[in-house]
Structure formats: structure tokens, C-alpha cells
Design an enzyme around this catalytic site. Structure first.
Site, PDB file in Angstrom:
ATOM      1  CG  HIS A   1     -11.327  -1.890 -12.593  1.00 41.12           C
ATOM      2  ND1 HIS A   1     -11.917  -3.081 -12.319  1.00 41.12           N
ATOM      3  CD2 HIS A   1     -10.182  -2.189 -13.263  1.00 41.12           C
ATOM      4  CE1 HIS A   1     -11.156  -4.065 -12.804  1.00 41.12           C
ATOM      5  NE2 HIS A   1     -10.098  -3.544 -13.387  1.00 41.12           N
TER       6      HIS A   1
ATOM      7  CD  GLU B   1      -6.547   1.144 -15.276  1.00 36.85           C
ATOM      8  OE1 GLU B   1      -7.765   0.903 -15.287  1.00 36.85           O
ATOM      9  OE2 GLU B   1      -5.722   0.461 -15.914  1.00 36.85           O
TER      10      GLU B   1
END
Ligand SMILES: [Zn+2]
Length: 348
Positions: free
Chosen positions: A206, A209
Site C-alpha cells: 500500500h 493513500e
């Protein structure tokens, strides 16, 4: 959105064949199943998980992220037996099939399930067994990304990476890194990712974000990411967008999640167009439909209604998801042909 659909005759996005590459394990649960399991185990659920409406979360501050994680943890605490795990995966696969998914890569940190399932290795084996069964029951191809937790020690991530590699022939195809991007540095996990890559696993952390473009650069430079979970904040840096595009690094963009977590204020602000125009491949994903209320086809609906993607562009988004998947070549070819057929068919 509803009005638009009534006025225009459009192709059904549930029929559009696609790959689903960003879905978390507990987050894939049906809300009704959570209620059932909570009842079974006498777990008291907070109203945010029982109201039937996605909770309001603002994960852009640490308290909001903590609240999101707390809800996630409570939901996960309702998964206690191999049967619960089997039910979760079977239903997630059924939902995916209903939404036109032809290939699912689900991500899980087995550490979180280990205490209730007899340890780390039994937990992963129970999960992979459930994936096999669900795949057989539904006909959906399913593989697993083992995801390390950024909030834990990098040595734990290395242990997980070794485990993930050991199970590469049992359905593990990638290695991820999740949780609060604002904590620690990507490069603290570089050894774990090196182990995963050397073992033939895809690097899919990830980034971009909760943190800005620098976190996406770190995923590329330090973890050699081949795919990025989210990555949307790369839209703030045109040079980085060009880099993603030229390397063909796919971003697993989850528009419903982005707005639910407050990364963007409204759907129109999620940079789907920016990515598309820049040639950055995307794989739209649901992230945690249990908490955000929208499953896979709904992400494509958002592209259509909030970003005016045409059917030809939506078909291209579906192709991008398939190309970024770890599906075997024959599966990719078949799904890509069916995407073309979806687009070629007359609008009903
Ligand atoms: Zn995610």
C-alpha cells in the site's frame, strides 16, 4: 446516479469481466454474515457495524484511522473457526462472481487470525484451503496476497515473507504491506520484500493513500513494487505519474474507499481521469466493502457516473485489471476476449 441510469441505456457493468486485485480478507465479509457470527459468539458490535450504513470515518487524521482499525478488529474477532473462514471466502467469491469478477486476489495478514486458528502456519493453511474450496464451488479463480502489517516489527514481516514464499505453490502470489502509511518507512521492510521477490512473489505494498506521492516513490525505490495498493496520491506529482506509466506499474484504485475514509471529499475528486489520461494502469477494487458498502461493480459505476468513463474506457479499465493480475495466461486471454465481447455486444 439512478436518474442517469434510467435515462441512458447502458451496458451492465456487472457483466463486464474484470479482475479484482484489492480486497482485504475480513473487509470482504457480507454485513449479514458479520451479524450472524457476532450473534454466534456473543460479540457486541458497535452501532457503526450494525446500522446497515457505512460508518463515517475520517482516516486522514490518526484518530479516524484508529477508529477504522478498531471496527476492522472487532469484525475480525468474529472469525474464529475454519468454518467461519470458509464461509467468508465462499461468500466473497459469490459476491465477486455476481459483480463480473473472473479473477480475485485477496489479501490477508495471517498473523491476525493465528491466535484463534492454532498458530500462523495453521491459519494460513486454513485460509488457503478455504480459497481452494471457494474457487471450486464458484468457478472463480482466486489467489492470495500475504500482507505484512506496517505497525509491527520488520522482523515479523520477514517471517511472513518466508512463509508466503513457502506457500507459493499453494496459491500465494504476492506480498503486501498495509496499515497506517504515516508510521515507519517503507525501507524498514525492504528485506521482507526482497525475500518475497526472490521467491517469485509480486510486490504489492500500500502507498499513496494516507501519505502523499513520496510514499509511492518509496514503494517503487525501496520495495520494487510491481503494483501499488491505492497509489492515488501520485496524482499530485506529474513526474511520478509518468514513471508509473512508463514502467506499467498498476495502481489498485479503490474510489469508494477513498471517499469513505476521507482521502477525498467527494467521488469527483478521486483522480481516476488523471491516472487514465496519464496512462497509469489501474485495477479498481473494493478494499473493504464490509465497511465502505460498495463492492466491485460499484467501483466501475463510480467511474461511469462520477468521471464520465465511456463503455469503451470502462472496458479498458477492466483489461488493465486483468493484465495486472497474476492469472495464468490462458485465463487472461479468455477474460480479455470476453471484455471485447461485452463491448461489441449491442446496448440492450
Ligand atoms: Zn487496502
Amino acid at each position: 446516479m439512478r436518474q442517469y441510469l434510467r435515462m441512458e441505456r447502458v451496458r451492465d457493468l456487472r457483466q463486464l469481466p474484470k479482475a479484482h486485485l484489492h480486497l482485504h480478507f475480513t473487509g470482504s465479509m457480507r454485513p449479514a454474515t458479520l451479524l450472524d457470527l457476532a450473534d454466534k459468539y456473543g460479540v457486541h458490535l458497535p452501532e457503526a457495524l450494525t446500522s446497515g450504513k457505512p460508518p463515517r470515518l475520517s482516516a486522514t487524521d490518526e484518530r479516524g484511522w484508529f477508529r477504522f482499525q478498531r471496527l476492522y478488529d472487532i469484525a475480525r474477532s468474529c472469525l474464529r473457526s475454519p468454518e467461519d473462514i470458509q464461509r467468508l471466502v465462499r461468500e466473497a467469491a459469490q459476491e465477486d462472481v455476481r459483480d463480473g469478477s473472473r479473477w480475485l486476489e485477496i489479501q490477508v495478514d495471517p498473523t491476525s487470525y493465528a491466535p484463534r486458528l492454532g498458530g500462523l502456519i495453521p491459519a494460513l493453511e486454513i485460509i488457503l484451503d478455504a480459497v481452494d474450496r471457494a474457487s471450486r464451488d464458484t468457478g472463480l479463480g482466486i489467489r492470495v496476497l500475504v500482507a505484512a502489517n506496517r505497525m509491527k516489527h520488520p522482523l515479523d514481516a520477514r517471517t511472513l515473507a518466508r512463509l508466503a514464499v513457502r506457500y507459493a505453490d499453494r496459491g500465494v502470489v504476492g506480498f503486501g504491506l498495509s496499515n497506517d502509511e504515516r508510521r515507519g518507512l517503507a525501507r524498514d521492510f525492504d528485506r521482507a520484500f526482497a525475500i518475497a521477490r526472490d521467491g517469485g512473489l509480486l510486490s504489492a505494498p500500500h502507498g499513496g493513500e494516507l501519505s502523499g506521492p513520496a510514499s509511492v516513490r518509496d514503494c517503487l525505490d525501496d520495495l520494487h513494487a510491481a503494483r501499488i495498493g491505492h497509489g492515488v496520491r501520485a496524482a499530485e506529482d506529474p513526474v511520478l505519474l509518468r514513471r508509473l506509466a512508463s514502467r506499467g506499474v498498476t495502481c489498485e484504485v479503490c474510489p469508494a474507499s477513498n471517499v469513505a475514509l476521507g482521502v477525498y471529499g467527494k467521488q469527483e475528486d478521486v483522480p481516476l481521469r488523471t491516472f487514465y489520461e496519464a496512462g497509469v494502469p489501474m485495477a479498481l477494487g473494493a478494499d473493504d466493502p464490509l465497511l465502505f458498502g460498495a463492492r466491485l461493480a460499484a467501483q466501475y459505476e463510480i467511474a461511469r457516473t462520477a468521471h464520465a468513463f465511456t463503455d469503451a474506457e470502462l472496458a479498458e479499465l477492466a483489461r488493465q485489471s486483468v493484465r495486472a493480475s497474476r492469472a495464468p495466461e490462458e485465463v487472461r486471454r479468455a477474460v480479455l476476449a470476453d471484455v471485447d465481447a461485452w463491448l461489441a455486444a449491442p446496448v440492450p
